[in-house]
Design a protein around this motif. Structure first.
Motif, PDB file in Angstrom:
ATOM      1  N   ALA A 132     -13.600  -2.126  67.198  1.00 17.33           N
ATOM      2  CA  ALA A 132     -14.003  -1.307  66.021  1.00 17.33           C
ATOM      3  C   ALA A 132     -13.167  -2.215  64.822  1.00 17.33           C
ATOM      4  CB  ALA A 132     -13.343   0.070  65.877  1.00 17.33           C
ATOM      5  N   GLU A 133     -12.033  -2.267  64.886  1.00 18.83           N
ATOM      6  CA  GLU A 133     -11.095  -2.794  63.862  1.00 18.83           C
ATOM      7  C   GLU A 133     -11.340  -4.155  63.441  1.00 18.83           C
ATOM      8  OE1 GLU A 133      -6.427  -2.574  62.921  1.00 18.83           O
ATOM      9  OE2 GLU A 133      -7.299  -0.923  63.860  1.00 18.83           O
ATOM     10  N   GLY A 134     -11.834  -4.528  62.241  1.00 18.45           N
ATOM     11  CA  GLY A 134     -12.117  -5.877  61.822  1.00 18.45           C
ATOM     12  C   GLY A 134     -13.324  -6.340  61.980  1.00 18.45           C
ATOM     13  N   VAL A 135     -14.275  -5.506  62.777  1.00 15.75           N
ATOM     14  CA  VAL A 135     -15.527  -5.909  62.947  1.00 15.75           C
ATOM     15  C   VAL A 135     -16.572  -5.157  61.769  1.00 15.75           C
ATOM     16  CG1 VAL A 135     -15.276  -6.249  65.290  1.00 15.75           C
ATOM     17  CG2 VAL A 135     -16.047  -3.912  64.457  1.00 15.75           C
ATOM     18  N   ALA A 136     -17.813  -5.713  61.588  1.00 15.07           N
ATOM     19  CA  ALA A 136     -18.806  -4.936  60.688  1.00 15.07           C
ATOM     20  C   ALA A 136     -19.044  -3.556  61.140  1.00 15.07           C
ATOM     21  CB  ALA A 136     -20.096  -5.928  60.650  1.00 15.07           C
ATOM     22  N   PHE A 137     -19.195  -2.789  60.184  1.00 12.83           N
ATOM     23  CA  PHE A 137     -19.616  -1.377  60.759  1.00 12.83           C
ATOM     24  C   PHE A 137     -20.986  -1.254  61.316  1.00 12.83           C
ATOM     25  CE2 PHE A 137     -21.695   2.807  59.488  1.00 12.83           C
ATOM     26  CZ  PHE A 137     -21.029   3.669  60.029  1.00 12.83           C
ATOM     27  N   ASP A 138     -21.107  -0.671  62.477  1.00 12.90           N
ATOM     28  CA  ASP A 138     -22.364  -0.404  62.872  1.00 12.90           C
ATOM     29  C   ASP A 138     -22.428   1.069  63.277  1.00 12.90           C
ATOM     30  OD1 ASP A 138     -24.547  -0.293  64.684  1.00 12.90           O
ATOM     31  OD2 ASP A 138     -23.978  -1.903  65.937  1.00 12.90           O
ATOM     32  N   PRO A 139     -23.583   1.856  62.631  1.00  9.85           N
ATOM     33  CA  PRO A 139     -23.645   3.252  62.897  1.00  9.85           C
ATOM     34  C   PRO A 139     -23.922   3.458  64.306  1.00  9.85           C
ATOM     35  CG  PRO A 139     -25.409   2.357  61.440  1.00  9.85           C
ATOM     36  CD  PRO A 139     -24.398   1.173  61.831  1.00  9.85           C
ATOM     37  N   ASP A 150     -10.574  -2.124  49.927  1.00 10.66           N
ATOM     38  CA  ASP A 150      -9.739  -3.262  50.225  1.00 10.66           C
ATOM     39  C   ASP A 150     -10.290  -4.626  49.775  1.00 10.66           C
ATOM     40  OD1 ASP A 150      -7.891  -5.295  51.076  1.00 10.66           O
ATOM     41  OD2 ASP A 150      -7.775  -4.224  53.179  1.00 10.66           O
ATOM     42  N   ASP A 151      -9.687  -5.271  48.777  1.00  2.35           N
ATOM     43  CA  ASP A 151     -10.476  -6.535  48.134  1.00  2.35           C
ATOM     44  C   ASP A 151     -10.248  -7.406  49.091  1.00  2.35           C
ATOM     45  OD1 ASP A 151     -11.316  -5.034  45.880  1.00  2.35           O
ATOM     46  OD2 ASP A 151      -9.514  -5.352  44.778  1.00  2.35           O
ATOM     47  N   SER A 152      -9.369  -7.669  49.917  1.00  2.00           N
ATOM     48  CA  SER A 152      -8.871  -8.935  50.649  1.00  2.00           C
ATOM     49  C   SER A 152     -10.142  -8.844  51.879  1.00  2.00           C
ATOM     50  CB  SER A 152      -7.896  -8.539  51.362  1.00  2.00           C
ATOM     51  OG  SER A 152      -7.338  -7.777  52.360  1.00  2.00           O
ATOM     52  N   LYS A 153     -10.878  -7.746  52.088  1.00  2.00           N
ATOM     53  CA  LYS A 153     -11.952  -7.823  53.218  1.00  2.00           C
ATOM     54  C   LYS A 153     -13.367  -7.500  52.658  1.00  2.00           C
ATOM     55  CE  LYS A 153      -8.836  -6.583  56.893  1.00  2.00           C
ATOM     56  NZ  LYS A 153      -8.201  -6.502  57.998  1.00  2.00           N
ATOM     57  N   GLU A 154     -14.258  -7.728  53.284  1.00  2.00           N
ATOM     58  CA  GLU A 154     -15.811  -7.689  53.069  1.00  2.00           C
ATOM     59  C   GLU A 154     -16.000  -6.226  52.976  1.00  2.00           C
ATOM     60  OE1 GLU A 154     -18.775  -9.865  54.778  1.00  2.00           O
ATOM     61  OE2 GLU A 154     -17.467 -11.577  55.243  1.00  2.00           O
ATOM     62  N   SER A 155     -17.081  -6.158  52.034  1.00  2.00           N
ATOM     63  CA  SER A 155     -17.655  -4.524  52.433  1.00  2.00           C
ATOM     64  C   SER A 155     -18.407  -4.423  53.550  1.00  2.00           C
ATOM     65  CB  SER A 155     -18.313  -4.630  51.215  1.00  2.00           C
ATOM     66  OG  SER A 155     -19.249  -2.930  51.104  1.00  2.00           O
ATOM     67  N   GLY A 156     -17.911  -3.042  54.174  1.00  2.00           N
ATOM     68  CA  GLY A 156     -18.824  -2.722  55.503  1.00  2.00           C
ATOM     69  C   GLY A 156     -17.881  -3.199  56.606  1.00  2.00           C
ATOM     70  N   ILE A 157     -16.607  -3.450  56.326  1.00  2.00           N
ATOM     71  CA  ILE A 157     -15.839  -4.064  57.464  1.00  2.00           C
ATOM     72  C   ILE A 157     -14.895  -2.705  57.943  1.00  2.00           C
ATOM     73  CG2 ILE A 157     -14.098  -5.477  58.216  1.00  2.00           C
ATOM     74  CD1 ILE A 157     -16.458  -6.999  57.985  1.00  2.00           C
ATOM     75  N   VAL A 158     -14.766  -2.783  59.236  1.00  2.00           N
ATOM     76  CA  VAL A 158     -13.764  -1.371  59.743  1.00  2.00           C
ATOM     77  C   VAL A 158     -12.537  -1.986  59.334  1.00  2.00           C
ATOM     78  CG1 VAL A 158     -13.034  -0.158  61.519  1.00  2.00           C
ATOM     79  CG2 VAL A 158     -15.607  -0.818  61.512  1.00  2.00           C
ATOM     80  N   LEU A 159     -11.674  -0.832  58.620  1.00  2.00           N
ATOM     81  CA  LEU A 159     -10.364  -1.150  58.215  1.00  2.00           C
ATOM     82  C   LEU A 159      -9.381  -0.653  59.513  1.00  2.00           C
ATOM     83  CD1 LEU A 159     -10.270  -0.614  54.586  1.00  2.00           C
ATOM     84  CD2 LEU A 159     -10.508  -2.665  55.589  1.00  2.00           C
ATOM     85  N   GLN A 160      -9.726   0.461  59.970  1.00  2.00           N
ATOM     86  CA  GLN A 160      -9.037   1.065  60.780  1.00  2.00           C
ATOM     87  C   GLN A 160      -9.814   2.206  61.891  1.00  2.00           C
ATOM     88  OE1 GLN A 160      -5.976   3.635  58.948  1.00  2.00           O
ATOM     89  NE2 GLN A 160      -4.985   3.994  60.711  1.00  2.00           N
ATOM     90  N   GLU A 161      -9.244   2.001  63.011  1.00  2.00           N
ATOM     91  CA  GLU A 161      -9.911   2.708  63.950  1.00  2.00           C
ATOM     92  C   GLU A 161      -8.973   4.271  64.085  1.00  2.00           C
ATOM     93  OE1 GLU A 161     -11.614   2.166  68.126  1.00  2.00           O
ATOM     94  OE2 GLU A 161      -9.545   1.680  68.244  1.00  2.00           O
ATOM     95  N   LEU A 162      -9.660   5.337  63.928  1.00  2.00           N
ATOM     96  CA  LEU A 162      -8.881   6.412  63.766  1.00  2.00           C
ATOM     97  C   LEU A 162      -8.956   7.174  65.318  1.00  2.00           C
ATOM     98  CD1 LEU A 162     -10.003   7.823  60.566  1.00  2.00           C
ATOM     99  CD2 LEU A 162      -7.976   6.623  60.927  1.00  2.00           C
TER     100      LEU A 162
END
Length: 182
Positions: A132-139, A150-162
């Motif tokens: 999850a963390e750091g990979v592209a979001f996949d529904p 978070d401007d340091s990462k691309e849009s649609g990237i998972v920032l944190q796994e809850l």
């Protein structure tokens, strides 16, 4: 008196008269026999067609049963693994607790050993953790419950796994609950 040739001619004429009078009846009988034969052939063809369709249906049924059986075997552990997922979550929470005393540290080591043993056992059954963390979001594998910029990462990237997600072979048992970059 009649000659032999005259008698032959008379008999031939009589036969011709008989044949001409019987021909329509014979023709009708022949036509009826042909119709019955044609009808019988059609019925045989229909029965053969039914038989072919029945065989095809049976082959499809056998294939479906075989696929269902293979699927049942492949995912036989699904219900047990679904029941074990909360146990894995609780182990992870217990291991995340900071310890200061020596007794608590040794207890955490024991819990960690049990957790790793349980994790290896479920991995043998085909349970895999979803990245999850750091990979592209996949529904298909992630469930976005929060969004953050978070401007340091691309849009649609998972920032944190809850909450960790798991899959059994190629089937998702529980998607990862994640925070996604807007």
């Amino acid at each position: 008196m009649h000659t032999v040739s005259e008698i032959k001619d008379e008999k031939l004429e009589e036969q011709e008269v008989e044949n001409t009078s019987e021909e329509p009846e014979q023709v009708e009988e022949v036509v009826e026999e042909v119709d019955e034969l044609t009808l019988a052939k059609q019925q045989v063809e229909e029965e053969q067609d039914k038989l072919i369709r029945l065989r095809a249906d049976f082959e499809n049924y056998k294939r479906r049963v075989q696929l269902d059986k293979a699927s049942d075997h492949k995912y036989r552990a699904q219900s047990v693994l679904m029941d074990i997922l909360p146990v894995l979550d609780n182990f992870e929470r217990a291991l995340a607790v900071e310890t200061t005393s020596e007794e608590a540290t040794s207890l955490v080591k024991g819990v960690d050993m049990v957790y790793r043993t349980l994790l290896e056992a479920v991995k043998k059954e085909g349970l895999e953790q979803i990245e999850a963390e750091g990979v592209a979001f996949d529904p298909n594998f992630h469930q976005a419950v929060m969004q953050e910029q978070d401007d340091s990462k691309e849009s649609g990237i998972v920032l944190q796994e809850l909450q960790k997600g798991y899959k059994l072979k190629d089937r998702v048992l529980r998607p990862s609950m994640v925070k996604v970059n807007e």
